[in-house]
Design a protein around this motif. Structure first.
Motif, PDB file in Angstrom:
ATOM      1  N   UNK A 253     -49.220  18.006  -3.065  1.00  0.00           N
ATOM      2  CA  UNK A 253     -50.623  17.949  -3.478  1.00  0.00           C
ATOM      3  C   UNK A 253     -50.684  17.514  -4.938  1.00  0.00           C
ATOM      4  N   UNK A 254     -51.774  16.848  -5.275  1.00  0.00           N
ATOM      5  CA  UNK A 254     -51.992  16.450  -6.663  1.00  0.00           C
ATOM      6  C   UNK A 254     -53.137  17.301  -7.215  1.00  0.00           C
ATOM      7  N   UNK A 255     -52.789  18.187  -8.129  1.00  0.00           N
ATOM      8  CA  UNK A 255     -53.742  19.142  -8.677  1.00  0.00           C
ATOM      9  C   UNK A 255     -54.216  18.640 -10.037  1.00  0.00           C
ATOM     10  N   UNK A 256     -55.543  18.519 -10.184  1.00  0.00           N
ATOM     11  CA  UNK A 256     -56.111  17.991 -11.415  1.00  0.00           C
ATOM     12  C   UNK A 256     -56.314  19.052 -12.488  1.00  0.00           C
ATOM     13  N   UNK A 257     -56.350  18.578 -13.737  1.00  0.00           N
ATOM     14  CA  UNK A 257     -56.540  19.464 -14.878  1.00  0.00           C
ATOM     15  C   UNK A 257     -57.107  18.649 -16.040  1.00  0.00           C
ATOM     16  N   UNK A 258     -57.924  19.301 -16.863  1.00  0.00           N
ATOM     17  CA  UNK A 258     -58.454  18.660 -18.064  1.00  0.00           C
ATOM     18  C   UNK A 258     -57.653  19.107 -19.278  1.00  0.00           C
TER      19      UNK A 258
ATOM     20  N   UNK B 216     -61.773  21.871 -11.692  1.00  0.00           N
ATOM     21  CA  UNK B 216     -61.553  20.511 -12.188  1.00  0.00           C
ATOM     22  C   UNK B 216     -61.939  19.478 -11.140  1.00  0.00           C
ATOM     23  N   UNK B 217     -61.624  19.761  -9.880  1.00  0.00           N
ATOM     24  CA  UNK B 217     -61.946  18.810  -8.807  1.00  0.00           C
ATOM     25  C   UNK B 217     -63.452  18.611  -8.684  1.00  0.00           C
ATOM     26  N   UNK B 218     -64.218  19.701  -8.769  1.00  0.00           N
ATOM     27  CA  UNK B 218     -65.668  19.565  -8.660  1.00  0.00           C
ATOM     28  C   UNK B 218     -66.266  18.898  -9.898  1.00  0.00           C
ATOM     29  N   UNK B 219     -65.659  19.115 -11.057  1.00  0.00           N
ATOM     30  CA  UNK B 219     -66.097  18.402 -12.253  1.00  0.00           C
ATOM     31  C   UNK B 219     -65.835  16.901 -12.117  1.00  0.00           C
ATOM     32  N   UNK B 220     -64.751  16.557 -11.465  1.00  0.00           N
ATOM     33  CA  UNK B 220     -64.473  15.134 -11.211  1.00  0.00           C
ATOM     34  C   UNK B 220     -65.489  14.550 -10.238  1.00  0.00           C
TER      35      UNK B 220
END
Length: 222
Positions: free
Chosen positions: A185-190, A205-209
């Motif tokens: 899985x590719x987990x996003x982060x700011x 982070x995903x919902x912010x994207x």
């Protein structure tokens, strides 16, 4: 405030083009099931179970002289799920809730002590499934800038705002590959920001994207 009003109007106009309307919540399966589904297939759960709970979160936008900000919370360390993590106000739908917007507004009042009258819903992002077996409907709403947060200490340890510009900046976002039982899985982060000292990653982070995509798609072409 007059300086930011044109920006608020521009963002609102764009979001109205791309979000699901307030009177028509999304009904389609979770937008991220292609990514999340294999994790449950590995455990012999090929479909979303019927007992997964419906939930809602508020994505509050706040117009300030310095620009538009997004309100976030940090969960207390004592919670059973996602303790200490950055999240949006929200939670599971109750049978008494009139609709999914009512769920988001009720949960926000319970968690951060802000009256529903301070929020002005614009529309919905696509539904989003979480690893904790919730199907979440994100409600994008403007929040009056004179709100006063009174966090519920049993659920929220901190309420803070982060500039929307930071979240829209592609250079501030990155992803990490995480192995889950053979499924990558590719987990996003700011990246960190002075106004956001806590890690903003995962579902938040995903919902912010998703919000970023909605704003970019709704903006007029140059």
């Amino acid at each position: 405030m007059s300086k930011v009003l044109p920006e608020r109007e521009r963002v609102t106009t764009g979001l109205l083009r791309t979000l699901h309307p307030v009177l028509h919540p999304p009904q389609a399966p979770a937008v991220n099931w292609a990514d999340l589904g294999p994790l449950f297939e590995l455990q012999g759960e090929p479909d979303v179970p019927a007992d997964w709970r419906e939930a809602a979160v508020l994505i509050p936008l706040v117009a300030r002289e310095t620009g538009i900000h997004v309100l976030l919370t940090r969960r207390t360390e004592t919670l059973r799920q996602h303790s200490g993590q950055v999240s949006f106000p929200g939670g599971a739908r109750d049978a008494a809730d009139a609709d999914i917007v009512a769920t988001a507004l009720r949960e926000a009042q319970e968690e951060v002590g802000v009256s529903p009258r301070k929020f002005h819903p614009v529309g919905f992002l696509d539904r989003f499934a979480t690893i904790s077996r919730y199907v979440v409907t994100p409600v994008v709403a403007w929040l009056d800038s004179d709100y006063r947060a009174v966090p519920n200490p049993q659920e929220v340890s901190e309420v803070f705002e982060i500039p929307l510009a930071h979240l829209l900046d592609e250079a501030q976002y990155f992803e990490q590959a995480v192995d889950f039982g053979g499924h990558v899985r590719h987990v996003g982060e700011f990246k960190s920001h002075p106004q956001a000292p806590h890690r903003v990653w995962g579902a938040t982070a995903a919902m912010l994207r998703m919000l970023r995509t909605a704003i970019v798609r709704g903006s007029p072409s140059p």
